[in-house]
Design a protein around this motif. Structure first.
Motif, short mmCIF file in Angstrom:
data_model
loop_
_atom_site.label_atom_id
_atom_site.label_comp_id
_atom_site.label_asym_id
_atom_site.label_seq_id
_atom_site.Cartn_x
_atom_site.Cartn_y
_atom_site.Cartn_z
N ILE A 128 -18.01 19.93 -0.73
CA ILE A 128 -17.05 18.86 -0.46
C ILE A 128 -16.79 18.10 -1.76
O ILE A 128 -17.74 17.68 -2.44
CB ILE A 128 -17.60 17.90 0.61
N ALA A 129 -15.53 17.92 -2.10
CA ALA A 129 -15.19 17.12 -3.28
C ALA A 129 -15.65 15.68 -3.06
O ALA A 129 -15.40 15.10 -2.00
CB ALA A 129 -13.69 17.17 -3.54
N HIS A 130 -16.32 15.12 -4.06
CA HIS A 130 -16.84 13.75 -3.93
C HIS A 130 -17.05 13.19 -5.34
O HIS A 130 -17.12 13.94 -6.32
CB HIS A 130 -18.17 13.78 -3.15
N ASP A 131 -17.15 11.86 -5.44
CA ASP A 131 -17.29 11.25 -6.75
C ASP A 131 -18.75 11.21 -7.21
O ASP A 131 -19.06 10.64 -8.27
CB ASP A 131 -16.70 9.84 -6.75
N ASN B 211 -30.44 27.41 19.53
CA ASN B 211 -29.40 26.48 19.10
C ASN B 211 -29.93 25.56 18.01
O ASN B 211 -31.16 25.44 17.84
CB ASN B 211 -28.85 25.65 20.27
N VAL B 212 -29.03 24.94 17.27
CA VAL B 212 -29.42 24.00 16.22
C VAL B 212 -28.54 22.75 16.32
O VAL B 212 -27.41 22.81 16.80
CB VAL B 212 -29.28 24.61 14.81
N ASP B 213 -29.08 21.64 15.85
CA ASP B 213 -28.37 20.36 15.87
C ASP B 213 -28.72 19.60 14.60
O ASP B 213 -29.89 19.31 14.34
CB ASP B 213 -28.79 19.56 17.12
N VAL B 214 -27.72 19.33 13.78
CA VAL B 214 -27.92 18.65 12.49
C VAL B 214 -27.21 17.30 12.52
O VAL B 214 -26.06 17.21 12.96
CB VAL B 214 -27.37 19.51 11.32
N THR B 215 -27.88 16.28 12.03
CA THR B 215 -27.28 14.95 11.87
C THR B 215 -27.34 14.56 10.41
O THR B 215 -28.42 14.54 9.81
CB THR B 215 -28.00 13.90 12.72
N LEU B 216 -26.19 14.27 9.84
CA LEU B 216 -26.10 13.80 8.46
C LEU B 216 -25.99 12.28 8.46
O LEU B 216 -25.21 11.72 9.24
CB LEU B 216 -24.89 14.42 7.76
N ILE B 217 -26.76 11.63 7.61
CA ILE B 217 -26.83 10.17 7.60
C ILE B 217 -26.34 9.69 6.23
O ILE B 217 -27.01 9.88 5.21
CB ILE B 217 -28.26 9.69 7.86
N CYS B 218 -25.17 9.09 6.21
CA CYS B 218 -24.60 8.64 4.94
C CYS B 218 -23.42 7.71 5.21
O CYS B 218 -22.83 7.73 6.30
CB CYS B 218 -24.14 9.82 4.09
N GLU B 219 -23.07 6.91 4.24
CA GLU B 219 -21.86 6.09 4.30
C GLU B 219 -20.64 6.90 3.85
O GLU B 219 -19.55 6.79 4.41
CB GLU B 219 -22.02 4.85 3.42
N ARG B 220 -20.86 7.71 2.81
CA ARG B 220 -19.83 8.58 2.27
C ARG B 220 -20.49 9.87 1.82
O ARG B 220 -21.69 9.86 1.48
CB ARG B 220 -19.12 7.91 1.08
N PRO B 221 -19.78 10.96 1.77
CA PRO B 221 -18.38 11.18 2.16
C PRO B 221 -18.24 11.21 3.68
O PRO B 221 -19.24 11.34 4.40
CB PRO B 221 -18.07 12.55 1.55
N HIS C 168 -14.85 17.66 7.73
CA HIS C 168 -15.47 18.92 7.30
C HIS C 168 -16.43 19.49 8.35
O HIS C 168 -17.04 20.53 8.13
CB HIS C 168 -16.24 18.69 6.00
N ARG C 169 -16.55 18.79 9.45
CA ARG C 169 -17.56 19.17 10.43
C ARG C 169 -17.33 20.57 11.00
O ARG C 169 -18.28 21.35 11.15
CB ARG C 169 -17.60 18.14 11.57
N GLN C 170 -16.08 20.91 11.30
CA GLN C 170 -15.82 22.23 11.86
C GLN C 170 -16.17 23.33 10.88
O GLN C 170 -16.75 24.35 11.25
CB GLN C 170 -14.35 22.34 12.29
N ALA C 171 -15.84 23.11 9.61
CA ALA C 171 -16.18 24.11 8.59
C ALA C 171 -17.70 24.26 8.46
O ALA C 171 -18.21 25.38 8.27
CB ALA C 171 -15.58 23.71 7.25
#
Length: 377
Positions: free
Chosen positions: A244-247, A312-322, A327-330
């Protein structure tokens, strides 16, 4: 009662796609199921009869087991059984069980019934009564066959070793023996029927393996994983296998994909197989800048080798950005590809910490993951 056993594993298995005795079933080679069952039932020796190119494969498939040895069989099943008989040591009148490697689900109870029935008889076989209506014909029915008194023969089949040797000595040269009981019957022997086991199926066709896998008792386990990385200078970030493009970028020894790292730990944790650092030490320069998908693939390969599967798997991303949602479907599709799971068995979510903590201050990103697996019980 002491006994010996012969496991016939010399066939080509062409109808099952070839080499069925060496294929994995529930994480173990098919032949190993039978040899372990016989040894666990206190067989004094187990002779495994293989094709000329099967000696090394038997050594690999049965590594770690004691009390067995392999010999080379012949072109026909009768030749292989003869080779097994010749390789047996011990008393000439000792009971011997002859078993097909293609019947993996052998139980100690069936073995006990066979040995008990051998008292006062020349042989005993495990069998099941025919329950289906039988028809004779070719493209059209010619007659209905009375199934009363008809049985489906299974293996093992039990005999006194010297009696079976004598029967094979009298067997007509060039005649095919469908089973060992037929050889003893032809020599005037009395062969008893004992209750078989519906689970003692013979693996003959490719679809039989799917049925056999379904018969294996399994336990469900759940593993969890957590990972976090600091932000640093950069132009993109890898999350759940997607760039993912990000600064900024995440700092780490590999590509710092926290989502894949957490998920790898979840899979390993469900198996009780350590963590990502045990398998890919961050001190090893080999993994500097490495793509993290190989870590996850490694964990799943270890699960498969134990006869397990990912549910099955379940992932949680914890962030303010990005922002993860675009991008979730990808990410789900990439995880589905890596894990060979249907898309509805893969979940990726994101949340913020409402400006609290290190993720809220945008010092770093964290990920948590849960993986559900099944392992043979």
């Amino acid at each position: 009662m002491s006994f010996a056993a012969i496991v016939v594993a010399a066939g080509s298995g062409s109808r099952a796609g070839g080499d069925k005795q060496w294929r994995l079933l529930g994480g173990r080679p098919v032949v190993r199921w039978s040899v372990e069952a016989l040894l666990n039932a206190a067989a004094e020796e187990v002779v495994v009869v293989v094709a000329p190119d099967g000696l090394d494969r038997a050594a690999e498939a049965l590594a770690g087991l004691e009390g067995w040895r392999a010999v080379v069989g012949g072109a026909e099943r009768a030749d292989s059984v003869r080779a097994g008989l010749e390789a047996l040591s011990g008393a000439a009148d000792r009971p011997v069980l002859v078993h097909d490697a293609a019947r993996p689900f052998l139980s100690g109870e069936v073995i006990r019934r066979l040995l008990d029935a051998l008292q006062g008889a020349d042989g005993a076989i495990a069998a099941l009564p025919v329950s289906d209506t039988l028809k004779r014909g070719d493209e059209r029915i010619e007659t209905t066959v009375d199934r009363a008194g008809l049985w489906r023969a299974q293996t093992p089949q039990a005999f006194c070793a010297d009696r079976l040797r004598a029967a094979y000595g009298a067997w007509p040269e060039g005649s095919a023996a469908t089973d060992d009981a037929a050889v003893v019957e032809n020599d005037g022997g009395v062969v008893r029927l004992v209750e078989g086991d519906p689970r003692l199926i013979k693996l003959t066709y490719p679809e039989d393996f799917a049925m056999a896998e379904a018969l294996i008792a399994r336990q469900t386990r759940v593993g969890q994983g957590f990972d976090a990385h600091r932000w640093g200078p950069g132009a993109s970030v890898w999350l759940c296998g997607v760039e993912i493009a990000h600064d900024q970028t995440l700092l780490g020894h590999s590509d710092a994909d926290a989502g894949l790292h957490a998920l790898t730990d979840a899979v390993l944790g469900a198996m009780g197989d350590g963590d990502i650092g045990d398998h890919f030490p961050p001190t090893d320069p080999k993994w500097k800048g490495a793509a993290s998908d190989q870590f996850l693939i490694h964990a799943v390969e270890r699960l498969t080798a134990r006869g397990g599967r990912l549910v099955n798997v379940d992932v949680t991303l914890i962030c303010e950005r990005p922002k993860v949602k675009p991008h979730r479907q990808a990410m789900r599709e990439r995880l589905s590809e890596i894990l060979h799971l249907p898309l509805d068995a893969v979940s990726v979510k994101a949340t913020t910490m409402e400006k609290m903590g290190f993720t809220g201050r945008e010092e770093g990103l964290a990920a948590s993951a849960i993986a559900t697996i099944e392992l043979p019980a």
